[in-house]
Design a protein around this motif. Structure first.
Motif, PDB file in Angstrom:
ATOM      1  N   SER A 171       0.862  -1.172   0.000  1.00  0.00           N
ATOM      2  CA  SER A 171       0.000   0.000   0.000  1.00  0.00           C
ATOM      3  C   SER A 171       0.903   1.228   0.000  1.00  0.00           C
ATOM      4  O   SER A 171       2.074   1.134  -0.332  1.00  0.00           O
ATOM      5  N   CYS A 172       0.358   2.368   0.408  1.00  0.00           N
ATOM      6  CA  CYS A 172       1.150   3.599   0.491  1.00  0.00           C
ATOM      7  C   CYS A 172       1.126   4.139   1.912  1.00  0.00           C
ATOM      8  O   CYS A 172       0.125   4.008   2.628  1.00  0.00           O
ATOM      9  N   LEU A 194       4.445  -7.488  -6.409  1.00  0.00           N
ATOM     10  CA  LEU A 194       3.211  -7.243  -7.157  1.00  0.00           C
ATOM     11  C   LEU A 194       2.548  -5.927  -6.740  1.00  0.00           C
ATOM     12  O   LEU A 194       1.392  -5.899  -6.327  1.00  0.00           O
ATOM     13  N   PRO A 195       3.245  -4.802  -6.869  1.00  0.00           N
ATOM     14  CA  PRO A 195       2.683  -3.505  -6.456  1.00  0.00           C
ATOM     15  C   PRO A 195       1.869  -2.858  -7.560  1.00  0.00           C
ATOM     16  O   PRO A 195       1.900  -3.285  -8.715  1.00  0.00           O
ATOM     17  N   SER A 196       1.148  -1.802  -7.204  1.00  0.00           N
ATOM     18  CA  SER A 196       0.544  -0.946  -8.220  1.00  0.00           C
ATOM     19  C   SER A 196       1.563   0.115  -8.633  1.00  0.00           C
ATOM     20  O   SER A 196       2.543   0.367  -7.931  1.00  0.00           O
ATOM     21  N   THR A 201       5.915   3.762  -7.524  1.00  0.00           N
ATOM     22  CA  THR A 201       6.502   5.057  -7.885  1.00  0.00           C
ATOM     23  C   THR A 201       6.799   5.866  -6.626  1.00  0.00           C
ATOM     24  O   THR A 201       7.872   6.463  -6.482  1.00  0.00           O
ATOM     25  N   ALA A 202       5.847   5.867  -5.692  1.00  0.00           N
ATOM     26  CA  ALA A 202       6.062   6.568  -4.433  1.00  0.00           C
ATOM     27  C   ALA A 202       7.202   5.949  -3.634  1.00  0.00           C
ATOM     28  O   ALA A 202       7.969   6.651  -2.970  1.00  0.00           O
ATOM     29  N   LEU A 203       7.338   4.638  -3.713  1.00  0.00           N
ATOM     30  CA  LEU A 203       8.359   3.937  -2.942  1.00  0.00           C
ATOM     31  C   LEU A 203       9.758   4.186  -3.473  1.00  0.00           C
ATOM     32  O   LEU A 203      10.711   4.361  -2.704  1.00  0.00           O
TER      33      LEU A 203
END
Length: 327
Positions: A171-172, A194-196, A201-203
């Motif tokens: 998640s974020c 398996l991220p979105s 991108t935020a990570l």
């Protein structure tokens, strides 16, 4: 009975409201077509989805002893999920998620995460996981289970040593730079990511799928699929990569749980020994089926029904990948 997969992470009691309008707070009351109570949370959703597709799944999560835990227990039992790893803690409130679904299927959440926030490595029956026979341990909730984040690297190392594959969705958080520091030990022992796109991108601070692929290459991951919503996914085994479109004709009623259903579908393919691109096609199909009904997993179909959905919509599958699905 030996398991195929164990999931760990979020468990919620979902209350789903549709159609929610943005003018809610300008009115005294609104009338909704649908109010549903169901289980939710990444770990619970993915376990139920896998079970519906014919796998044997177990789940590790935490709930309280209040009435909000009842839908979670009931839905796990109805699906046949192994609940040996579920921790029942009377000192915490079961996590609750109010899901406000707009007419176009997009959703917004109001949550209380008390039980999920308290889940930690010490809650995990490591012997249960290692002796379950499962091929994969799937952590569904990186950065959403802050105490578990601190111990997930240790757990992944133990599972890899036992011969299991490790997998993670996420998640974020407000501070993703700090989250990356905390999750560093996990990435050292991660096989499948398996991220979105939004989350990863935020990570990482990287803006393209190819840049993200290069960011994670040094960690030694075996495969990664980045979920791109209505655009499908980007998938790589770090030897080759590819964009796989989704099934664009699927009517979108509710996107709740669709990321989790993609994960369940993708990992089902992994367990069956499929090529990473075939796993992506099947994951897209599971998500496309799920978005056609209200609820986190009410739209997920059996394995054969999902394969039939793919055959009926084979024009959305790249020609070189159709052999897996038209046999």
């Amino acid at each position: 009975m030996a398991l195929d997969i164990v999931t760990i992470g979020l468990a919620c009691s979902d209350v789903l409201l549709k159609p929610m309008v943005r003018e809610l707070f300008d009115r005294d009351a609104i009338t909704l077509d649908s109010i549903m109570s169901h289980s939710g949370g990444d770990a619970v959703n993915t376990a139920i989805d896998c079970q519906k597709m014919g796998l044997e799944a177990g789940v590790v999560c935490k709930v309280g002893t209040d009435t909000f835990a009842n839908p979670i227990w009931a839905n796990l039992k109805d699906a046949g999920v192994n609940t040996q790893g579920v921790v029942e803690d009377p000192s915490v409130a079961t996590s609750v998620s109010i899901v406000c679904i707009e007419p176009d299927g997009q959703r917004h959440f109001a949550v209380n995460q008390e039980a999920n926030n308290s889940l930690c490595y010490e809650d995990v029956d490591v012997d249960f996981i290692k002796n379950s026979g499962a091929k994969i341990l799937q952590y569904g909730s990186a950065v959403s289970c802050p105490k578990m984040d601190e111990g997930i690297g240790k757990l992944f190392a133990e599972c890899q040593e036992a011969g299991m594959l490790t997998s993670c969705d996420m998640s974020c958080a407000d501070d993703m730079v700090e989250a990356m520091k905390i999750l560093e030990p996990m990435f050292q022992h991660l096989d499948i990511f398996l991220p979105s796109m939004y989350e990863v991108t935020a990570l990482t601070g990287r803006q393209t799928c190819e840049e993200i692929e290069e960011f994670f290459r040094p960690y030694g991951l075996k495969m990664m699929a980045i979920k791109l919503g209505g655009d499908g996914c980007f998938v790589t085994d770090f030897k080759k990569h590819r964009y796989i479109r989704t099934f664009e004709n699927a009517p979108v009623i509710d996107t709740t749980g669709c990321g989790d259903s993609f994960v369940a579908g993708f990992l089902t393919g992994v367990i069956k020994g499929w090529d990473v691109e075939e796993c992506a096609v099947y994951g897209n199909a599971v998500g496309s089926c799920n978005c056609q009904k209200i609820g986190a997993n009410t739209g997920v179909r059996s394995f054969e029904e999902t394969m039939q959905f793919i055959r009926e919509n084979i024009e959305y599958v790249p020609e070189d990948l159709r052999g897996r699905f038209v046999k």
